[in-house]
Scaffold this motif. Sequence first.
Motif, PDB file in Angstrom:
ATOM      1  N   ASP A  65       0.853  -1.188   0.000  1.00  8.05           N
ATOM      2  CA  ASP A  65       0.000   0.000   0.000  1.00  8.05           C
ATOM      3  C   ASP A  65       0.885   1.233   0.000  1.00  8.05           C
ATOM      4  O   ASP A  65       2.103   1.126   0.143  1.00  8.05           O
ATOM      5  N   ILE A  80       5.024   2.050   8.673  1.00  9.31           N
ATOM      6  CA  ILE A  80       5.133   1.640  10.085  1.00  9.31           C
ATOM      7  C   ILE A  80       6.550   1.917  10.560  1.00  9.31           C
ATOM      8  O   ILE A  80       7.529   1.537   9.900  1.00  9.31           O
ATOM      9  N   ARG A  86      -0.379  -3.101  18.491  1.00 12.32           N
ATOM     10  CA  ARG A  86      -0.808  -2.097  17.522  1.00 12.32           C
ATOM     11  C   ARG A  86       0.235  -0.988  17.512  1.00 12.32           C
ATOM     12  O   ARG A  86       0.860  -0.705  18.518  1.00 12.32           O
ATOM     13  N   ALA A  87       0.414  -0.357  16.367  1.00 10.05           N
ATOM     14  CA  ALA A  87       1.362   0.750  16.291  1.00 10.05           C
ATOM     15  C   ALA A  87       0.806   1.919  17.100  1.00 10.05           C
ATOM     16  O   ALA A  87      -0.408   2.088  17.202  1.00 10.05           O
TER      17      ALA A  87
HETATM   18  P1  ADP Z   1      -5.653  -4.299  14.050  1.00  4.74           P
HETATM   19  O1  ADP Z   1      -5.742  -3.820  12.630  1.00  4.74           O
HETATM   20  O2  ADP Z   1      -6.903  -4.895  14.554  1.00  4.74           O
HETATM   21  O3  ADP Z   1      -5.074  -3.279  14.966  1.00  4.74           O
HETATM   22  P2  ADP Z   1      -3.544  -6.115  13.135  1.00  4.74           P
HETATM   23  O4  ADP Z   1      -2.835  -7.175  13.907  1.00  4.74           O
HETATM   24  O5  ADP Z   1      -4.126  -6.513  11.836  1.00  4.74           O
HETATM   25  O6  ADP Z   1      -4.640  -5.525  14.111  1.00  4.74           O
HETATM   26  O7  ADP Z   1      -2.519  -4.947  12.885  1.00  4.74           O
HETATM   27  C1  ADP Z   1      -1.687  -4.543  13.935  1.00  4.74           C
HETATM   28  C2  ADP Z   1      -1.225  -3.121  13.756  1.00  4.74           C
HETATM   29  O8  ADP Z   1      -0.320  -3.052  12.662  1.00  4.74           O
HETATM   30  C3  ADP Z   1      -2.307  -2.140  13.428  1.00  4.74           C
HETATM   31  O9  ADP Z   1      -2.941  -1.676  14.585  1.00  4.74           O
HETATM   32  C4  ADP Z   1      -1.531  -1.041  12.710  1.00  4.74           C
HETATM   33  O10 ADP Z   1      -0.926  -0.211  13.699  1.00  4.74           O
HETATM   34  C5  ADP Z   1      -0.408  -1.778  12.026  1.00  4.74           C
HETATM   35  N1  ADP Z   1      -0.665  -2.039  10.600  1.00  4.74           N
HETATM   36  C6  ADP Z   1      -1.133  -3.170  10.033  1.00  4.74           C
HETATM   37  N2  ADP Z   1      -1.222  -3.075   8.706  1.00  4.74           N
HETATM   38  C7  ADP Z   1      -0.808  -1.830   8.384  1.00  4.74           C
HETATM   39  C8  ADP Z   1      -0.656  -1.104   7.162  1.00  4.74           C
HETATM   40  N3  ADP Z   1      -0.956  -1.659   5.978  1.00  4.74           N
HETATM   41  N4  ADP Z   1      -0.190   0.169   7.233  1.00  4.74           N
HETATM   42  C9  ADP Z   1       0.127   0.728   8.426  1.00  4.74           C
HETATM   43  N5  ADP Z   1       0.001   0.103   9.605  1.00  4.74           N
HETATM   44  C10 ADP Z   1      -0.449  -1.170   9.614  1.00  4.74           C
END
Ligand code: ADP
Length: 457
Positions: free
Chosen positions: A373, A378, A392-393
Amino acid sequence: DADGIIQWANRAELELTGYRRDEYVGRHIADVHADAATIADILARLARGEALQDYPARLRRKDGSLRHVVISSNARWTNGAFSHTRCVTRDVTDQRRADEAMTRLAAIVDSTDDAVIGKTLDGMITSWNLAAERLYGYSAAEAIGQPITLIVPPERRDELADIMARLRRGERIAHHETERVRRDGRRVEVSLSISPIRDATGTIIGASKIARDITERRAAEQRRQAFLEMLAHDLRSPLTAVRGYAQLMQRRQAFNQRATEAIIAEASRMGRLVADVLEMARLDAARLELRRAEVDLVALARRCAEQSSLLAHHEREVRVDAPDESIIGAWDADRLAQVVTNLIDNALKYAPDGPIVVRLERQPNQACLAVSDQGPGIAPAEQERIFERFGRAAEATASGMGLGLYISRALVDAHGGRLWVDSLPGHGSTFSLALPYALPGDAADAPSLDAKVDRQT
Ligand code: ADP
């Protein structure tokens, strides 16, 4: 005498060995020693004119029991000839047993994961085990002799006075949760159990304190709490939407295409949420079982991309960039679809603009799939954390439970594959997954799928 025959013994020696005087005198001294080599060495040393001081030995009593003793002895010489020896034997069995018990206790205290600390009633530290060193960061040498306030935060000093008062009254304090300070100034949450120590007469002379680090437990409780709140929240919003659309149709007494689509989309969201929670429970209980069958990854990725883009709030294109032929492996189709959907949904959720591309590649030993994307990306420090449970970030821009990537990685691991992220903040993210075609241990080159799996797709 020079031959080792006992000439005389006092009452204490007789009590120690358990013999009557007439049985004892006239016997060879080696008879009452448990170790032949020891008594031979003792006699040889005495014959050479050496004096023995607290020489350790073991005696065998008349009833067969053993006593640990130390022997002090020297020889008497008359006109240059060995006449006889004098031998003072001290029973150290009880002391030895006590020493052994002490050593064993000390080993237990040192090997436990809980900090065990001794202190006087004035609050002076008297002992400090290895776990205390680890927990608080002070070595035993640094801590012993210091006041216990060393590790008590300033605002908790009143609590300490209260604890000391209760100890003086002989009370035991169980599982008192509080906070302490480490040597480096960091706070640590601990659960304390403190008991008075009494001497032989029953007088309280100090206290023993067992401290357990509960930082991790507290954090887990907080995570669990946050998870439940998030779960409730995340289930409530689609539920509200479903109810709203249904009520709308009820009021109008008419079928509405858009409302129906929205209901299906929201119900799917809830379904995925519930599936995630279930999958997490299975992972936690290590009850994950793959149902492998012949799967075409290209077709699977196309299906996932189509569904996700249809269900996205603002319909967005998800491009699939794949070779013309299929990419076949022995995989769990449902689980793989869950992983791919999660990666695409995350891209839709966290990257509001720009294209989303799913790239597939067939490599000799593995299939590769990458979802890219052009979102915010991140931060490097977060790139491993987001794969953790509830990870989560810090700057996550959409709501979520932080379970998706945790589950995805576990599912990919179960397939013997790898899932990772490459991301430059500000320049988007690429989540990649590499999947070996068949189970490790199977013939490496041409996996004969037909023999191993039932055909499902
Ligand atoms: P959730 O989306 O429910 O928080 P996930 O385990 O799928 O849980 O993702 C963990 C974290 O990774 C997200 O909260 C986000 O901070 C980060 N993240 C995941 N995919 C992306 C992405 N495509 N771009 C930016 N950050 C992402």
